[in-house]
Motif scaffolding. Sequence first.
Motif, short mmCIF file in Angstrom:
data_model
loop_
_atom_site.label_atom_id
_atom_site.label_comp_id
_atom_site.label_asym_id
_atom_site.label_seq_id
_atom_site.Cartn_x
_atom_site.Cartn_y
_atom_site.Cartn_z
N LEU A 133 0.83 -1.26 0.05
CA LEU A 133 -0.08 -0.16 0.04
C LEU A 133 0.57 1.24 0.11
O LEU A 133 0.73 2.27 -0.71
CB LEU A 133 -0.80 0.06 1.23
CG LEU A 133 -1.67 1.32 1.50
CD1 LEU A 133 -2.75 1.71 0.37
CD2 LEU A 133 -2.44 1.03 2.75
N MET A 134 1.90 1.32 0.94
CA MET A 134 2.82 2.28 0.77
C MET A 134 3.48 2.53 -0.62
O MET A 134 3.71 3.79 -1.13
CB MET A 134 3.99 2.17 1.83
CG MET A 134 5.03 3.34 2.07
SD MET A 134 6.34 2.81 2.70
CE MET A 134 7.38 2.08 1.35
N LEU A 135 3.92 1.67 -1.07
CA LEU A 135 4.55 1.63 -2.66
C LEU A 135 3.76 2.34 -3.70
O LEU A 135 3.86 3.14 -4.35
CB LEU A 135 5.12 0.43 -3.01
CG LEU A 135 6.33 -0.13 -2.06
CD1 LEU A 135 6.74 -1.67 -2.75
CD2 LEU A 135 7.81 0.45 -2.32
N VAL A 181 -16.17 1.87 4.21
CA VAL A 181 -14.35 1.95 4.30
C VAL A 181 -13.97 3.33 3.64
O VAL A 181 -12.95 3.90 4.32
CB VAL A 181 -13.91 0.71 3.67
CG1 VAL A 181 -12.30 1.02 3.37
CG2 VAL A 181 -13.92 -0.31 4.28
N MET A 182 -14.45 3.86 2.44
CA MET A 182 -14.03 4.75 2.06
C MET A 182 -14.49 6.12 2.73
O MET A 182 -13.64 7.11 3.01
CB MET A 182 -14.64 5.01 0.53
CG MET A 182 -14.08 6.47 -0.39
SD MET A 182 -14.69 6.30 -2.07
CE MET A 182 -13.89 4.74 -2.58
N LEU A 183 -15.65 6.05 3.24
CA LEU A 183 -16.15 7.23 4.08
C LEU A 183 -15.28 7.32 5.36
O LEU A 183 -14.91 8.61 5.96
CB LEU A 183 -17.62 6.92 4.58
CG LEU A 183 -18.53 7.22 3.46
CD1 LEU A 183 -19.96 6.71 3.68
CD2 LEU A 183 -18.50 8.44 2.85
N ILE A 184 -14.84 6.16 6.14
CA ILE A 184 -14.24 6.21 7.29
C ILE A 184 -12.92 6.88 7.02
O ILE A 184 -12.38 7.94 7.93
CB ILE A 184 -14.20 4.76 7.87
CG1 ILE A 184 -15.59 4.56 8.52
CG2 ILE A 184 -13.28 4.96 9.15
CD1 ILE A 184 -15.46 2.89 8.98
N TYR A 197 -12.17 -4.69 9.00
CA TYR A 197 -12.37 -4.01 7.75
C TYR A 197 -12.64 -2.65 8.02
O TYR A 197 -12.34 -1.84 6.88
CB TYR A 197 -13.58 -4.80 7.19
CG TYR A 197 -13.86 -4.42 5.82
CD1 TYR A 197 -13.17 -4.74 4.90
CD2 TYR A 197 -15.06 -3.76 5.39
CE1 TYR A 197 -13.37 -4.45 3.62
CE2 TYR A 197 -15.39 -3.59 4.37
CZ TYR A 197 -14.58 -3.92 3.18
OH TYR A 197 -14.83 -3.53 1.83
N PHE A 198 -12.87 -2.24 9.12
CA PHE A 198 -13.25 -0.80 9.20
C PHE A 198 -12.03 -0.21 10.22
O PHE A 198 -11.82 0.98 9.88
CB PHE A 198 -14.70 -0.54 10.28
CG PHE A 198 -15.57 -0.74 9.36
CD1 PHE A 198 -15.80 -1.04 8.12
CD2 PHE A 198 -16.92 -0.74 10.03
CE1 PHE A 198 -16.84 -1.21 7.41
CE2 PHE A 198 -18.10 -0.91 9.46
CZ PHE A 198 -18.02 -0.99 7.99
N MET A 199 -11.32 -0.94 10.85
CA MET A 199 -10.28 -0.37 12.00
C MET A 199 -9.03 -0.10 11.10
O MET A 199 -8.25 0.80 11.50
CB MET A 199 -9.92 -1.17 13.13
CG MET A 199 -11.38 -1.40 13.86
SD MET A 199 -11.03 -2.81 15.32
CE MET A 199 -9.96 -1.84 16.49
N ILE A 200 -8.71 -1.06 10.12
CA ILE A 200 -7.41 -0.83 9.50
C ILE A 200 -7.42 0.44 8.75
O ILE A 200 -6.46 1.12 8.72
CB ILE A 200 -7.06 -2.19 8.65
CG1 ILE A 200 -6.68 -3.25 9.42
CG2 ILE A 200 -5.91 -1.77 7.71
CD1 ILE A 200 -6.25 -4.60 8.85
N PRO A 201 -8.45 0.52 7.82
CA PRO A 201 -8.37 1.75 7.16
C PRO A 201 -8.46 3.12 7.92
O PRO A 201 -7.94 4.02 7.39
CB PRO A 201 -9.55 1.77 6.23
CG PRO A 201 -10.51 0.79 6.57
CD PRO A 201 -9.46 -0.22 7.51
N ALA A 202 -9.09 2.98 9.02
CA ALA A 202 -9.36 4.16 9.87
C ALA A 202 -7.76 4.40 10.44
O ALA A 202 -7.59 5.45 10.57
CB ALA A 202 -10.22 3.85 11.21
N MET A 227 -7.74 -2.74 0.75
CA MET A 227 -8.74 -3.33 1.72
C MET A 227 -9.50 -4.40 0.85
O MET A 227 -9.83 -5.39 1.34
CB MET A 227 -9.59 -2.24 2.62
CG MET A 227 -8.72 -1.56 3.62
SD MET A 227 -7.99 -2.30 4.59
CE MET A 227 -9.29 -3.46 5.45
N ASN A 228 -9.92 -3.82 -0.19
CA ASN A 228 -10.89 -4.57 -1.13
C ASN A 228 -10.14 -5.67 -2.07
O ASN A 228 -10.69 -6.31 -2.86
CB ASN A 228 -11.78 -3.90 -1.72
CG ASN A 228 -12.89 -3.21 -0.79
OD1 ASN A 228 -13.80 -3.80 -0.26
ND2 ASN A 228 -12.62 -2.01 -0.70
#
Length: 606
Positions: free
Chosen positions: A288-290, A470-473, A510-515, A565-566
């Motif tokens: 994801l970083m790359l 996920v996008m909204l969070i 699924y919610f906590m990682i993107p947050a 995430m998806n």
Amino acid sequence: MRISVLSKKLWCVHKQLILVLTPLVFLPLLFTLPEKEGKCLYVVVLMAMFWCTEALPLAVTAMLPVCLFPTLGILPAKKICPQYFIETNFLFLSGLVLASSIEEWGLHRRIALKVLSIVGVKPAWLILGMMLTSSFLSMWLSNTATTAMMLPIANAILESLFGDLETLKQKCKSVEDHESAIINGQSSVKLHSLPSVPTEKQIMATEGTDTPELTDPRTAEESRAEAQYQLKVWKGFLICIPYAASIGGTATLTGTAPNLILIGQLKSYFPDCDLINFGSWFAFAFPLMLLFLFLGWLWIAFLYGGLNTRLCITKQDRRTQAEARAKALIKEDYRKLGPINFAEGAISFFFVLFAVLLFTRDPKFVTGWSVFFKKGYVSDAVTGVIIVSILFFFPSQKPSLRWWSDPQALNTPYVPLLSWKKAQESVPWNIIMLLGGGFAMAKACEESGLASWMGGHLQPLAQVPPAAAVMLITAFLACFTEFASNTATIIIFLPVIAELAINVSVNPLYFMIPATVGCSYAFMLPVSTPPNSIAFASGHLMVKDMVKTGFVMNILGILSVTLAMNTWGIAMFNLNTYPEWALPFNKSALVTNAHLSVAQSLNATL
């Protein structure tokens, strides 16, 4: 006039006013909500206000749970105080101590100059080199230290490319501005005057040339256009470093505080969840970083003039000469470092060993070395403390048996790779207190039932598709963290997000990682992160530069996290199913709600 004077006086004491008025304004929370939930929410709101406004130092606000939760009857002190130094804090501390040893022996500067010498000196490639170096270093060092170290290197390279910045700004002025300045009686600036004593960079630039520099044949308008281009590139250099440092910090658990808060709160809420460790997080977050780094490089290079035909085609012109000088400067700075010494080699070895041991402890896809020990006893914190403990006694000079038999050998004191005094000075203890305050707050939210209560009120969000959620969070937290510390932001919202996931029957990760990742994507304002502030303090960037660049960076970050995430996130953490490790927590919440319903019906009957 009186109003302006009054407003200035109020601003002088605004922090004190916040400290006095905030507890009074939110006092109704204690009486309008259920007793324990209301008291806990009162403390959370107070801390959130103090963190966002910095009415108190962040570390002092982080210590408020020790006095407020016990006195309000939310949690006893014996449950609150241990939260301030759980194993997650030890992992963070070990990463900071290792980083201080890297800085002590200058290994980070050697890495930076080596990468820059490899990528080349064309502006776009140099921006990429700066971003790659900054992101790699911030995976292990703090984002602030990385930015503070890289900016002087960037300025030195830019001066060799384009000359003095103030002179460049003068060249950017239009002919009309120059004429009007003369009419108004202002003295003109002599742009090509040489200093009486040449600097080291000037000596390097002129070394090996016997002929004087040719007169610039370009028109004034062409010179001004070239100067404006160079100034844009300069801004691109300065702005890419803090952004890359923030992005790079997300790739490792120890890279930034929100990642560690995620681990701590997962262990508090879901003790049976063992999916997230150093290795699994790196396997998810590094790609994801790359991805984000590449997209960010394309945007910054496009916006600040680095993307052009010169990337692939070599031209013999003034820019080529400037690039040659910059390349010579980088090589000269690297040459001055000399050959790698014993201390640098030892630090490199322990640095690699630290990373390898963390990756291979329990990588999930293969059996890790932790199976040689009792299950559940060895964690990432144990690995980190073992490695950094060695640094305090491992010698910084190459040991020699001849020293014992040679009476003429110098009897110099034994110097280890790292002293406690240096570690104590380098470690930001306030951040460790901040982490502890976050864990204490999360514990109180869980024990008081506040997280369940807030999650229940977010039930309407169950109608939103999880992918859109996920996008909204991510978008909400990326915007919120522009105005507040990323650590404070994730401390406040992560318990609520975990409860939301449980209420809508979605895998909490699924919610906590993107947050968690989204909290590090603060690019729009100078006050958003310390790296942004350091770059802005150079005086060469304006707020509009950061807003213009950061707005698109935020969008790119949100899209990158959603994609991660998806795709590989679902495959790695099995996010499309509700996990068993979340069921006990869910069942206990349901039982609690059932008991409340029975009690309410009995009260109504009586």
